[in-house]
Enzyme design. Structure first.
Site, PDB file in Angstrom:
ATOM      1  N   ALA A  29       0.847  -1.196   0.000  1.00  0.00           N
ATOM      2  CA  ALA A  29       0.000   0.000   0.000  1.00  0.00           C
ATOM      3  C   ALA A  29       0.877   1.239   0.000  1.00  0.00           C
ATOM      4  O   ALA A  29       0.594   2.232   0.651  1.00  0.00           O
ATOM      5  CB  ALA A  29      -0.945  -0.011   1.204  1.00  0.00           C
ATOM      6  N   LYS A  76       0.008   1.600   6.864  1.00  0.00           N
ATOM      7  CA  LYS A  76      -0.355   2.055   5.521  1.00  0.00           C
ATOM      8  C   LYS A  76      -1.676   1.457   5.038  1.00  0.00           C
ATOM      9  O   LYS A  76      -2.508   2.155   4.469  1.00  0.00           O
ATOM     10  CB  LYS A  76       0.759   1.696   4.520  1.00  0.00           C
ATOM     11  N   ALA A 125       9.829 -10.478  -1.530  1.00  0.00           N
ATOM     12  CA  ALA A 125       8.369 -10.550  -1.569  1.00  0.00           C
ATOM     13  C   ALA A 125       7.872 -10.736  -3.004  1.00  0.00           C
ATOM     14  O   ALA A 125       6.897 -11.445  -3.241  1.00  0.00           O
ATOM     15  CB  ALA A 125       7.771  -9.292  -0.954  1.00  0.00           C
ATOM     16  N   CYS A 177      39.238  -6.149   0.317  1.00  0.00           N
ATOM     17  CA  CYS A 177      40.415  -5.279   0.242  1.00  0.00           C
ATOM     18  C   CYS A 177      40.060  -3.909  -0.335  1.00  0.00           C
ATOM     19  O   CYS A 177      40.670  -2.913   0.018  1.00  0.00           O
ATOM     20  CB  CYS A 177      41.527  -5.946  -0.565  1.00  0.00           C
ATOM     21  N   CYS A 437      14.025 -21.740 -16.515  1.00  0.00           N
ATOM     22  CA  CYS A 437      13.661 -21.051 -15.285  1.00  0.00           C
ATOM     23  C   CYS A 437      13.491 -22.029 -14.138  1.00  0.00           C
ATOM     24  O   CYS A 437      12.730 -22.986 -14.216  1.00  0.00           O
ATOM     25  CB  CYS A 437      12.378 -20.250 -15.472  1.00  0.00           C
ATOM     26  N   CYS A 440       9.518 -21.628 -12.695  1.00  0.00           N
ATOM     27  CA  CYS A 440       8.287 -22.056 -13.361  1.00  0.00           C
ATOM     28  C   CYS A 440       8.475 -23.192 -14.356  1.00  0.00           C
ATOM     29  O   CYS A 440       7.521 -23.840 -14.725  1.00  0.00           O
ATOM     30  CB  CYS A 440       7.578 -20.876 -14.023  1.00  0.00           C
TER      31      CYS A 440
END
Lengths: 633, 348
Positions: A29, A76, A125, A177, A437, A440
């Site tokens: 939100a 929110k 997320a 370094c 992938c 999926c």
């Protein structure tokens, strides 16, 4: 004419009636989420749920148009829902919470929605909601903005590319370094001041930084230099004592150690300066004379070296006062001005020594706080594109039937991002899933419904037998808990076989990966199966466990060599990859054993390396030196 | 970041905190310049609402809104400064408290007179005018006045899933930066209405391998009337680009060229107008897709929230850019196709 007259002229009365029965979930939100909420309400979605973890901050108000000064510190999601009441005709349900929290948001909760609209600001997320959309096979519209740049990506599981089909940028990391010995850009000095110096002096957990093990990549082979870095770390403990004892008279000793002695020691390592400009240490006299100097308070001005030193001393005094009250632990926070000024002045003094440009506190705040610029207009454009595309994905536009997700367009702000002069937006058609992938395409997915009782009763070995039988897996298989990449069972680790699922720490929302480790005579393997454990009421299923109806296809795994050439599109930097062209190194984590649980943490051959890597990246910020990598979070 | 000292009026600490996330994008100086600008927004419909929200949030100095309409039931489906209890009241009366609440720092004026009642003097004091959802003759007249006083103008309207933006900044000099490529930018005419007047280089202060070109451009604009009369793509598109050209382009122009009341045109009369427009544009009639003609017939003048958000966002962003003197402005006709999300920019 009623409020629906515009929308019915666009989607037609039948579709409008359907839309009023539809439920959508807005995740976030904030900037995009506020805009999505407004657009979804005006378009006439019947029910809109909105989730956000956050509370409102002053710097949100330039774009999150549902929030006011008086709302600062309020949640929110609930504030947004209150602010839209006067124009809303939809049922609105706000939640303050983390969308990844499986207690608050179990899988069957997600299942009530027809579409998910993302308005998120973080990779973890985004990946999570993408996975949920893949498990439930429900459409998701992913979106994001950064300054003038924005994009939307509609995702129709099984039909179009998912969020993880393309490689995502990883957080930036630097070799030790560069940060500790040879900085060449302001960001190197800021990382030094924030992730190393500030933590050493003010943060309580120091254990990680002392255990510099030799398995690290330091970005150098120079033994002398590595020794120096380790010694320097140890010496900082003395400085921490000055802080803890509020020994204000000796603040100049901190300065003299960091900016005179340490630099002088560095200068003795001739190898470092063969092809680099040498740093110029401060002098004790300069530090002593600057200490009572004049302070600048303008955070947008470039301060002189004397002002930096004097401010460093002032702010260290303040932090010394605070550290006792705050239980010997102060965390860096970009909005905590004392910590910000400490980091800024320390970084700038170091920059001065190395001939690197000095920055204002305002600018350093952006780098140290990882602030992404954000404006109302880009968010409005992206949310508008997202909701408009929701109509197409749900097939509500009578003149533009969507027969496949591949008919639908994604969009990004081409002109604002300087990618095109004659198109405001670019609108490529969606691509089919990337066959490499890990999220999926390389795994099959299913939701296993199980009762609380089932979790208590069923053993891992029983579960594995059920899975083998149902989906035709061979006798040799493995099972991994993907949340922490914990090996549960494989051919030479069978200790947990007789444990029940709950004893094996599996619970509602656990995602486990079941893999074929054997193959058949023709070297064909069953695709790995990723299972979401959805704990349901006993009345919801007939027995204690219900496996989904799935056809698990066979595949021929690529030859090992090919994989090593980096053809596997793990969506983040593959950890095997030593160094990319920017000289940024990501290190492999040592294999570890957790004796107490009797489980072994093994780096799995799981297709799900992505989550693992981001976790790895996350933990590395707490163990900077241990991993040999310093990350700016 | 630009030094804040460059501006006469400095931003206060509160303003810097409030506008933090955008100052990091366009700098203190641009933010301060926006604070001193006076803008007129005509029409608080769906598009006007979006534009208003965006410019008020980002801290424009003065905004005057001109709108004489009364809230209708159907407005509730595309506008968020009003609620069902406002139906029958003057829209500005209903909306003004909510607009001011968005950002108390902005000086707002609300004018509920009609655009027809305004004489030339009314426009004199504005730095910029935005006209939304006006008909062609109103836009022609308004643009004559803004040209008379040398005021930049944006005109925009929507037809359901489709929308347009017209920009007339008369003449505008802009400065832009981009990473230096292998081909250096040269001075001279680069497109119909744009010339490069100066090119300098700048090296990044943090990373001396990064070299930027600072490019000054001069943009010449046409009036609205001249644009709709002379718009042509003759010889400017290759076969693939013609194939890709959205039907929304000739259809939008056809509606702007036709002297008619909204809803007067049916499929056949609109198609006829669109065919004429294709001829003027110099593109084959085959770019016209009948389903688009049908949609334009049905959706003429319809205001739709997500389309307004996109087009209103684009206009507000450009207004902010020119007031803050960042990035070259739009030039000069943009069409949005809400089905394909195509949004081409034409220099007519």
């Amino acid at each position: 004419m009623g409020r629906e007259s515009s929308i019915t002229r666009i989607v037609g009365p039948e579709n409008y009636a359907k839309l009023q029965q539809f439920k959508c979930l807005i995740v976030g939100a904030g900037g995009i989420g506020s805009e999505l909420l407004k657009d979804c309400i005006l378009m006439g979605f019947g029910e809109i749920h909105i989730v956000d973890l956050d509370t409102i901050d002053l710097s949100n108000l330039n774009r999150q148009f549902l929030f006011r000064q008086k709302d600062i510190k309020q949640p929110k999601s609930t504030t947004a829902v209150k602010a839209v009441q006067h124009f809303s005709n939809s049922k609105l349900v706000p939640y303050q919470g983390n969308v990844m929290d499986t207690n608050q948001f179990p899988l069957h909760w997600f299942d009530q929605f027809d579409i998910f609209l993302n308005g998120l600001d973080n990779l973890a997320a985004r990946r999570y909601v993408n996975k949920i959309s893949q498990f439930l096979k429900k459409p998701l519209i992913e979106s994001g903005t950064s300054g003038f740049d924005g994009y939307i990506q509609p995702i129709l599981p099984g039909n179009t590319e998912c969020f993880d089909c393309t490689k995502k940028e990883t957080p930036k990391t630097f070799p030790v370094c560069t940060i500790r010995s040879t900085p060449s850009q302001p960001i190197h000095c800021i990382v030094w001041a924030k992730n190393f110096l500030f933590n050493q002096l003010f943060t309580s957990d120091q254990s990680s930084t002392t255990g510099d093990s030799d398995g690290n990549d330091w970005g150098t082979d120079d033994k002398e230099e590595i020794e120096r870095i380790k010694q320097e770390t140890n010496e900082l403990h003395d400085l921490q004592q000055i802080v803890h004892h509020q020994d204000k008279v000796h603040i100049t000793d901190i300065l003299k150690k960091l900016f005179v002695k340490d630099i002088e020691k560095l200068l003795q390592l001739d190898n470092l300066w063969k092809s680099r400009a040498k740093p110029t240490p401060l002098t004790d006299d300069l530090i002593d004379s600057a200490k009572d100097g004049h302070d600048s308070t303008d955070l947008n001005a470039i301060w002189s070296l004397e002002e930096q030193i004097s401010q460093f001393i002032n702010v260290t005094e303040k932090l010394m006062d605070r550290i006792v009250e705050e239980d010997y632990n102060i965390e860096f926070d970009k909005d905590d001005q004392d910590t910000l000024v400490f980091v800024a002045t320390a970084a700038n003094i170091r920059s001065h020594i190395f001939g690197i440009p000095i920055k204002t506190v305002f600018d350093i705040k952006q780098i140290a706080g990882n602030i992404i610029p954000a404006i109302a207009t880009t968010n409005a454009i992206v949310a508008g594109l997202s909701t408009l595309t929701a109509l197409r994905l749900l097939n509500f536009l009578p003149y533009a039937k969507t027969n496949s997700g591949l008919d639908v367009n994604m969009a990004f702000t081409a002109r604002a991002s300087n990618l095109s002069k004659d198109r405001y937006l670019s609108n490529p058609k969606l691509a089919p899933p990337n066959c490499n992938c890990a999220v999926c395409a390389k795994v099959a997915r299913g939701v296993v419904k199980i009762t609380e009782k089932g979790l208590e009763k069923l053993t891992l070995s029983q579960l594995i037998d059920l899975l083998k039988k149902k989906y035709n897996y061979p006798s040799e298989t493995s099972l991994i808990d993907t949340s922490d990449q914990r090996l549960l069972v494989d051919f030479d680790f069978e200790d947990l076989l007789d444990r029940t699922l709950s004893q094996a720490k599996l619970h509602d929302g656990s995602v486990i990966l079941f893999s074929d480790e054997e193959g058949d005579e023709s070297e064909m393997y069953r695709k790995p199966l990723e299972i979401y454990l959805d704990v349901v009421e006993e009345s919801a299923i007939n027995s204690e466990i219900e496996l989904p109806a799935l056809e698990i296809p066979l595949f021929t795994p690529p030859k090992q060599e090919e994989e090593d050439e980096g053809k596997e599109t793990s969506t983040e930097e593959s950890p095997e990859k030593e160094e990319d062209k920017n000289g940024i190194v990501i290190l492999d984590e040592d294999e570890g054993k957790d004796e107490k649980d009797g489980t072994t943490t093994k780096r799995p051959r799981s297709p799900d390396q992505t989550e693992n890597d981001s976790k790895r990246a996350k933990t590395s910020k707490n163990h900077n030196d241990e991993n040999g990598v310093i990350e700016l979070d | 970041m630009e030094p804040s000292q460059a501006t006469a009026e400095r931003l206060t600490r509160d303003e810097i905190d409030l506008y933090d996330r955008q100052i990091r994008l366009w700098g203190m100086a641009a933010q301060a310049r926006m604070r001193s600008a006076k803008v007129l927004l005509i029409g608080l419909g769906s598009l006007g609402t979006e534009i208003c929200k965006n410019v008020v949030l980002c801290g424009l100095g003065h905004l005057t809104i001109l709108d004489d309409t009364v809230v209708q039931e159907e407005d509730l489906g595309s506008q968020f400064f009003i609620g069902s209890e406002d139906v029958g009241s003057l829209k500005l009366e209903s909306a003004k408290a909510r607009i001011q609440d968005l950002n108390p720092r902005v000086h707002l004026s609300f004018d509920t007179q009609s655009i027809e009642s305004k004489d030339a003097d009314f426009y004199k004091g504005f730095d910029l005018v935005i006209g939304t959802e006006l008909n062609t003759s109103q836009m022609v007249k308004l643009n004559e006045l803004t040209r008379k006083y040398n005021i930049p103008i944006y005109l925009a309207g929507s037809n359901g899933l489709f929308a347009y933006i017209f920009v007339d900044l008369i003449q505008f000099d802009a400065e832009d930066e981009k990473l230096k490529g292998s081909q250096p930018t040269e001075k001279g005419q680069i497109s119909t209405n744009t010339e490069v007047t100066e090119v300098k280089t700048r090296t990044d202060e943090d990373d001396d391998k990064k070299v930027f070109e600072v490019i000054n451009t001069r943009h010449h604009y046409k009036s609205f009337q001249q644009m709709i009369k002379t718009a042509s793509l003759e010889g400017r598109l290759n076969r693939r680009q013609i194939k890709r050209l959205s039907s929304a382009v000739p259809l939008t122009l056809a509606l702007l060229r036709a002297e008619h009341e909204i809803g007067q045109l049916n499929f056949l009369t609109l198609k006829e107008k669109a065919v004429e427009t294709c001829r003027q544009l110099g593109v084959p009639e085959t770019v016209l897709n009948d389903t688009y003609v049908e949609q334009f017939t049905k959706q003429e003048g319809v205001q739709f929230a997500p389309v307004s958000a996109i087009v209103g966002g684009a206009i507000a962003q450009d207004v902010i850019n020119i007031l803050g003197k960042r990035q070259p402005p739009l030039s000069n006709f943009i069409v949005f196709d809400g089905i394909t999300l195509d949004m081409p920019i034409f220099e007519f």
